[in-house]
Each structure stands twice: as structure tokens, then as C-alpha cells.
Design a protein around this motif. Sequence first.
Motif, PDB file in Angstrom:
ATOM      1  N   LEU A 144      16.842 108.995  52.968  1.00 39.98           N
ATOM      2  CA  LEU A 144      17.931 109.843  53.449  1.00 39.98           C
ATOM      3  C   LEU A 144      18.956 110.037  52.338  1.00 39.98           C
ATOM      4  N   TRP A 145      19.317 108.948  51.664  1.00 42.76           N
ATOM      5  CA  TRP A 145      20.276 109.005  50.555  1.00 42.76           C
ATOM      6  C   TRP A 145      19.696 109.780  49.360  1.00 42.76           C
ATOM      7  N   ARG A 148      17.840 113.448  51.217  1.00 41.85           N
ATOM      8  CA  ARG A 148      18.345 114.043  52.451  1.00 41.85           C
ATOM      9  C   ARG A 148      17.228 114.328  53.457  1.00 41.85           C
ATOM     10  N   ASP A 149      16.217 113.483  53.445  1.00 41.74           N
ATOM     11  CA  ASP A 149      15.112 113.628  54.381  1.00 41.74           C
ATOM     12  C   ASP A 149      14.486 112.262  54.585  1.00 41.74           C
ATOM     13  N   TRP A 168      22.563 121.083  55.820  1.00 37.08           N
ATOM     14  CA  TRP A 168      22.944 119.884  55.056  1.00 37.08           C
ATOM     15  C   TRP A 168      21.831 119.490  54.091  1.00 37.08           C
ATOM     16  N   GLN A 169      20.580 119.534  54.569  1.00 33.82           N
ATOM     17  CA  GLN A 169      19.456 119.166  53.713  1.00 33.82           C
ATOM     18  C   GLN A 169      19.321 120.125  52.525  1.00 33.82           C
TER      19      GLN A 169
END
Length: 171
Positions: A144-145, A148-149, A168-169
Motif C-alpha cells: 500500500l505504501w 498504492r495497491d 488516489w492510486q
Amino acid sequence: MLLFAAILFAMGRPPICPCGTVSLWHGTVQSNQNSQQISDWYSFSHVIHGFIFYGLSRWLMPRALLWTALALAIGIEGAWEILENSPVIIDRYREVTMAYGYSGDSILNSVSDAGFMILGFLAASRMPWRATFAIAIAFELFTLWAIRDNLTLNILMLVAPVEAIKDWQGG
């Protein structure tokens, strides 16, 4: 695994990256080599698949031999890889996720994804469930960091896309 690789070949999936190279790791998500090489950011998700399949097998089939449960997990992972590389899922990824231009996986990547699932399954069979759970959370937070997934967002965006997450992604 040979069967699902043969099915992917019959579906027209490229054996290796169409770029002509084979790499152990490819870390650029928005590129023509993502999901084409031996490992990438999504390899972490496939390890988690193995954790999940191991946990489900012990819950749903507590008396099954480890190798029987693993064979079933390989079948499920292979079925997912075939579905993931079908036009309906490729188009869905392009439409609702950050996977702009996604064209599916190479056979090498799909077989490697199954290998990472096997690694996760066997690791989970040797670790306490709390350690397995902690590693899964760490993998989810790390990816995620980093990109972004992660597995959680991938499932959410495939099933019930959220435009704010897609924005956001996209950075």
C-alpha cells in the motif's frame, strides 16, 4: 501447474514478456513489463493467497493431508490465473483499477504467481497463525505504501470500485 500453463498458452498468452527479456524482479507498476516477469509487487499478494488457502484448508478440511490441500490450492490459484487472463477480467482491470493499459500476464508470471502462492501455503503450514497474519498485514501495508495497491484494494476495486480510491492510486 503444467495444465494451467498449457491452457494459458492455448489462450494466446505470451510465454515470457513480449519485450523479450526475463527478469527476476520488475518494480515499475505502470509499465509494459509489470505482470510479465518472474516477480513484481503483486507477488506479495500471491504469498497471501497461499496464507489464505492454507487457513481455509485447515478450517474446511481439517483432516486432509497437507499435500491434498496444497493440490486443491494450486487448482484454485490456476483457475484464478486463467480467469485473470481472460478478456472479461483484463477489461475490468483496465476499466476500474489503476492498471491502465494492462494486457494480462505472461505465462512465466502466472506460473511464478502460483509458485509464490505455494511458498505462502507452505510457510503458513510451518508458522503460528499469528505470525502468518502479521506477515500478511505487513505485506499489505508495505505494498500500500510502495505502490498504492495491495490485495485488499485489488479485490475491492475489481468487485465494487470506488472512484476516490482509483483517483488516489493514480497519484
